[in-house]
Design a protein around this motif. Structure first.
Motif, PDB file in Angstrom:
ATOM      1  N   ILE A 224      80.836  13.963 -15.983  1.00  0.00           N
ATOM      2  CA  ILE A 224      79.662  13.314 -16.591  1.00  0.00           C
ATOM      3  C   ILE A 224      79.469  13.810 -18.026  1.00  0.00           C
ATOM      4  O   ILE A 224      79.202  13.027 -18.944  1.00  0.00           O
ATOM      5  N   LEU A 225      79.653  15.103 -18.236  1.00  0.00           N
ATOM      6  CA  LEU A 225      79.495  15.668 -19.580  1.00  0.00           C
ATOM      7  C   LEU A 225      80.598  15.191 -20.523  1.00  0.00           C
ATOM      8  O   LEU A 225      80.355  14.940 -21.711  1.00  0.00           O
ATOM      9  N   VAL A 226      81.810  15.063 -19.980  1.00  0.00           N
ATOM     10  CA  VAL A 226      82.925  14.578 -20.801  1.00  0.00           C
ATOM     11  C   VAL A 226      82.714  13.108 -21.163  1.00  0.00           C
ATOM     12  O   VAL A 226      82.862  12.705 -22.316  1.00  0.00           O
ATOM     13  N   THR A 227      82.331  12.307 -20.162  1.00  0.00           N
ATOM     14  CA  THR A 227      82.087  10.872 -20.390  1.00  0.00           C
ATOM     15  C   THR A 227      81.005  10.662 -21.443  1.00  0.00           C
ATOM     16  O   THR A 227      81.077   9.738 -22.255  1.00  0.00           O
ATOM     17  N   ALA A 228      80.002  11.545 -21.434  1.00  0.00           N
ATOM     18  CA  ALA A 228      78.910  11.435 -22.413  1.00  0.00           C
ATOM     19  C   ALA A 228      79.366  11.849 -23.812  1.00  0.00           C
ATOM     20  O   ALA A 228      78.644  11.650 -24.785  1.00  0.00           O
ATOM     21  N   GLY A 229      80.560  12.433 -23.889  1.00  0.00           N
ATOM     22  CA  GLY A 229      81.079  12.846 -25.191  1.00  0.00           C
ATOM     23  C   GLY A 229      80.616  14.227 -25.622  1.00  0.00           C
ATOM     24  O   GLY A 229      80.796  14.615 -26.772  1.00  0.00           O
ATOM     25  N   LEU A 230      80.030  14.970 -24.708  1.00  0.00           N
ATOM     26  CA  LEU A 230      79.516  16.298 -25.058  1.00  0.00           C
ATOM     27  C   LEU A 230      80.573  17.383 -24.891  1.00  0.00           C
ATOM     28  O   LEU A 230      80.575  18.377 -25.601  1.00  0.00           O
ATOM     29  N   LEU A 231      81.472  17.196 -23.928  1.00  0.00           N
ATOM     30  CA  LEU A 231      82.555  18.162 -23.703  1.00  0.00           C
ATOM     31  C   LEU A 231      83.890  17.460 -23.883  1.00  0.00           C
ATOM     32  O   LEU A 231      83.992  16.258 -23.728  1.00  0.00           O
ATOM     33  N   LYS A 232      84.904  18.274 -24.207  1.00  0.00           N
ATOM     34  CA  LYS A 232      86.261  17.757 -24.141  1.00  0.00           C
ATOM     35  C   LYS A 232      87.047  18.657 -23.194  1.00  0.00           C
ATOM     36  O   LYS A 232      86.611  19.777 -22.891  1.00  0.00           O
ATOM     37  N   SER A 233      88.166  18.145 -22.714  1.00  0.00           N
ATOM     38  CA  SER A 233      88.965  18.937 -21.782  1.00  0.00           C
ATOM     39  C   SER A 233      90.424  18.868 -22.182  1.00  0.00           C
ATOM     40  O   SER A 233      90.870  17.912 -22.822  1.00  0.00           O
ATOM     41  N   ARG A 234      91.144  19.904 -21.844  1.00  0.00           N
ATOM     42  CA  ARG A 234      92.591  19.868 -22.049  1.00  0.00           C
ATOM     43  C   ARG A 234      93.237  20.445 -20.800  1.00  0.00           C
ATOM     44  O   ARG A 234      92.709  21.364 -20.169  1.00  0.00           O
TER      45      ARG A 234
ATOM     46  N   ASP B 275      72.765   3.020 -25.364  1.00  0.00           N
ATOM     47  CA  ASP B 275      73.360   3.524 -24.134  1.00  0.00           C
ATOM     48  C   ASP B 275      74.114   4.834 -24.326  1.00  0.00           C
ATOM     49  O   ASP B 275      74.120   5.680 -23.446  1.00  0.00           O
ATOM     50  N   LYS B 276      74.744   5.016 -25.504  1.00  0.00           N
ATOM     51  CA  LYS B 276      75.458   6.276 -25.731  1.00  0.00           C
ATOM     52  C   LYS B 276      74.471   7.425 -25.835  1.00  0.00           C
ATOM     53  O   LYS B 276      74.697   8.512 -25.304  1.00  0.00           O
ATOM     54  N   THR B 277      73.368   7.192 -26.522  1.00  0.00           N
ATOM     55  CA  THR B 277      72.319   8.201 -26.663  1.00  0.00           C
ATOM     56  C   THR B 277      71.724   8.531 -25.296  1.00  0.00           C
ATOM     57  O   THR B 277      71.545   9.701 -24.950  1.00  0.00           O
ATOM     58  N   LEU B 278      71.459   7.470 -24.535  1.00  0.00           N
ATOM     59  CA  LEU B 278      70.891   7.643 -23.202  1.00  0.00           C
ATOM     60  C   LEU B 278      71.857   8.394 -22.304  1.00  0.00           C
ATOM     61  O   LEU B 278      71.458   9.264 -21.520  1.00  0.00           O
ATOM     62  N   LEU B 279      73.136   8.085 -22.447  1.00  0.00           N
ATOM     63  CA  LEU B 279      74.165   8.741 -21.651  1.00  0.00           C
ATOM     64  C   LEU B 279      74.153  10.246 -21.918  1.00  0.00           C
ATOM     65  O   LEU B 279      74.261  11.058 -20.995  1.00  0.00           O
ATOM     66  N   LYS B 280      74.018  10.630 -23.183  1.00  0.00           N
ATOM     67  CA  LYS B 280      73.984  12.048 -23.540  1.00  0.00           C
ATOM     68  C   LYS B 280      72.746  12.713 -22.962  1.00  0.00           C
ATOM     69  O   LYS B 280      72.810  13.816 -22.416  1.00  0.00           O
ATOM     70  N   LEU B 281      71.602  12.035 -23.083  1.00  0.00           N
ATOM     71  CA  LEU B 281      70.363  12.609 -22.569  1.00  0.00           C
ATOM     72  C   LEU B 281      70.427  12.770 -21.049  1.00  0.00           C
ATOM     73  O   LEU B 281      70.051  13.808 -20.502  1.00  0.00           O
TER      74      LEU B 281
END
Lengths: 133, 133
Positions: free
Chosen positions: B51-61, B2-8
């Motif tokens: 969506i990008l943050v949840t997938a672990g691809l981006l971070k935010s501050r 699911d984590k891989t799928l989330l990123k895709l």
DNA sequence: TATATAATTAGCCAAACAACTAATTATATA
DNA sequence: TATATAATTAGTTGTTTGGCTAATTATATA
């Protein structure tokens, strides 16, 4: 961008990722074997396969009535995709389950598999069920 | 899986791929800059970013009222994703267009950008239009 | 050459998704 | 402390997608 996006969209589906994963394990699989693995209708499997082929990730060859699918080695960037994807796929329960199921599927002739799928209950697949229930 | 799928799934959308591409060019961008780049409502940009943050691809501050987004270097497999994606992104017209637009956006203060987005037509962005029309 | 069969295509439906506006939250400042 | 503002969340709507069954296509064989 559209070719890249096409590849990402093609991989961004659980069943298509399972197909892709299966083809990292078995060089070549035919449509009816994929159908059996996913436990969906032949039409559905066929559509998923078409999406992967259109994206350039899989190639297919027809041999008499059977159509065989495999990873498209000539796909630009396939190596990089595999570098990212392979270690991830190996990590997941469902894919490991798929690999086991695939072993069972490959142990049966395609003819029997298709007969089964048509509901002609001859030559049952030997399921490796645990009998602890 | 699911984590891989989330990123895709996160990457399998034109606007989100553009955001990702923009962040390979600029270390850090705030929500209003992304909104301006995509030319969508702030709410829509915010959802894509989530969506990008949840997938672990981006971070935010968060810094006072502004929220800054960047590629999440600690994302498992980010290097491999970039290996595949970067040469592809560089290849596409829309992304190059985005890079130019981004240069324009970065030349304006966030305050003016947001004023503009609210319709207060003060301090117009200097558009680099060709005057051959 | 008529029939069987593996795969695909067409047509349909429900669920997921991307966009919008309006409402809410968190922060800065008059 | 009331107001302004950047961002997010809620709620709605049209489109896309993934599944099915039925029909069609291409191939093998009785």
């Amino acid at each position: 961008m559209d070719k890249t996006l096409l590849k990402l969209k093609a991989l961004a589906d659980r069943n298509r990722l399972r197909i892709f994963g299966a083809l990292t394990q078995y060089e070549e699989l035919c449509a009816c074997q994929i159908t059996e693995l996913l436990q969906v209708s032949g039409a559905t499997a066929s559509r998923h396969l078409a999406i992967l082929v259109t994206a350039g990730l899989l190639k297919s060859r027809k041999e008499s009535r059977w159509v065989y699918f495999s990873l498209d080695e000539s796909c630009d960037g396939m190596d990089n995709i595999l570098d990212w994807l392979l270690p991830r796929l190996r990590q997941f329960d469902q894919i490991h389950g798929d690999f086991e199921v695939l072993d069972g599927i490959m142990a049966v002739s395609k003819e029997d598999l298709c007969r089964q799928q048509r509901g002609e209950a001859c030559c049952p697949v030997q399921k490796t069920e645990t009998t602890d229930g």
